[in-house]
Design a protein around this motif. Sequence first.
Motif, PDB file in Angstrom:
ATOM      1  N   LEU A 209       0.833  -1.207   0.000  1.00  0.00           N
ATOM      2  CA  LEU A 209       0.000   0.000   0.000  1.00  0.00           C
ATOM      3  C   LEU A 209       0.868   1.256   0.000  1.00  0.00           C
ATOM      4  O   LEU A 209       0.532   2.256  -0.641  1.00  0.00           O
ATOM      5  N   GLY A 210       1.980   1.201   0.725  1.00  0.00           N
ATOM      6  CA  GLY A 210       2.872   2.354   0.783  1.00  0.00           C
ATOM      7  C   GLY A 210       3.458   2.709  -0.559  1.00  0.00           C
ATOM      8  O   GLY A 210       3.618   3.888  -0.891  1.00  0.00           O
ATOM      9  N   THR A 211       3.780   1.679  -1.355  1.00  0.00           N
ATOM     10  CA  THR A 211       4.302   1.965  -2.689  1.00  0.00           C
ATOM     11  C   THR A 211       3.246   2.640  -3.560  1.00  0.00           C
ATOM     12  O   THR A 211       3.575   3.447  -4.437  1.00  0.00           O
ATOM     13  N   LYS A 212       1.976   2.307  -3.339  1.00  0.00           N
ATOM     14  CA  LYS A 212       0.892   2.961  -4.077  1.00  0.00           C
ATOM     15  C   LYS A 212       0.738   4.415  -3.628  1.00  0.00           C
ATOM     16  O   LYS A 212       0.545   5.326  -4.445  1.00  0.00           O
ATOM     17  N   ILE A 213       0.837   4.629  -2.316  1.00  0.00           N
ATOM     18  CA  ILE A 213       0.710   5.980  -1.773  1.00  0.00           C
ATOM     19  C   ILE A 213       1.841   6.872  -2.281  1.00  0.00           C
ATOM     20  O   ILE A 213       1.663   8.073  -2.506  1.00  0.00           O
ATOM     21  N   ARG A 214       3.015   6.260  -2.466  1.00  0.00           N
ATOM     22  CA  ARG A 214       4.186   7.018  -2.909  1.00  0.00           C
ATOM     23  C   ARG A 214       3.916   7.797  -4.199  1.00  0.00           C
ATOM     24  O   ARG A 214       4.447   8.883  -4.409  1.00  0.00           O
ATOM     25  N   TYR A 215       3.074   7.247  -5.046  1.00  0.00           N
ATOM     26  CA  TYR A 215       2.799   7.887  -6.329  1.00  0.00           C
ATOM     27  C   TYR A 215       1.578   8.813  -6.281  1.00  0.00           C
ATOM     28  O   TYR A 215       1.258   9.457  -7.269  1.00  0.00           O
ATOM     29  N   ARG A 216       0.901   8.877  -5.145  1.00  0.00           N
ATOM     30  CA  ARG A 216      -0.301   9.704  -5.025  1.00  0.00           C
ATOM     31  C   ARG A 216      -0.106  10.918  -4.122  1.00  0.00           C
ATOM     32  O   ARG A 216      -0.791  11.930  -4.265  1.00  0.00           O
ATOM     33  N   ILE A 217       0.804  10.798  -3.162  1.00  0.00           N
ATOM     34  CA  ILE A 217       1.065  11.882  -2.222  1.00  0.00           C
ATOM     35  C   ILE A 217       2.510  12.331  -2.398  1.00  0.00           C
ATOM     36  O   ILE A 217       3.414  11.484  -2.464  1.00  0.00           O
TER      37      ILE A 217
END
Length: 245
Positions: A209-217
Amino acid sequence: MVGFVIGVFALAGMIKGAIGLGLPAVAMGLLTLFISPFQAATLLIVPSMVTNVWQLFAEGHVLRLVRRFWSLLIGIIVGSVWSVFPTLGHGEFQSEALLGGMLMLYGLYGLFAKNMPNLAPYEKYLSPVIGYLGGALTVATGVIVIPVVPFLQSLHLKRDDLVQSLGLAFTVSTLCLAVFLQQNRIEAMPFDYKMALIALFPALVGMWLGTKIRYRIPEQKFRKVFFCGLVIFGGYMVLHQFGVI
């Protein structure tokens, strides 16, 4: 208790996935609110080892880094065997206060260390000293952050080499911590291997999930919030141990 452990490691894994570090610091800090530092460290071993090995072998070139940082690694091992600090399970007050202080330093470092000085010319002399302090603090707090992370960042390594070097140091320190916990096991605090394995799954899901957040925030904004949180949380732990709050 199971739900709390799952939540802690999911959050810690998410932060590690988003910015590449922070799993042991977040997990130890939150877990010690309800259990002893020794027990918290035993739960940390499996998730930390798996994620560190993943980080270490992601890009290859491991042997090259071992040849370069062998004295740092030896220092970590020596520090974990002969620590100058009160160790986990022996003097609970000191361990929790020291952990809180280290989280504060880690947070302040993350907030204000914009341009690290280049210590590469002094690497040969500093590596064993930094490694020793890192190993000693690992068996005292369950976390290897200060001074190993700032030191490796000050060597101005390429991004992939830095990530792998951190993974290498984290892997060795986690192995040392596992050996220390086994050799200094307290009868009233047995290892909970089942709970440690349970903690692994949410940590891995959190990393994803953190890798996904990395590209959104924006990463800088996320890092700022994270390090501010560490300063506040570490300060609370220190003040609580001294009975101020």
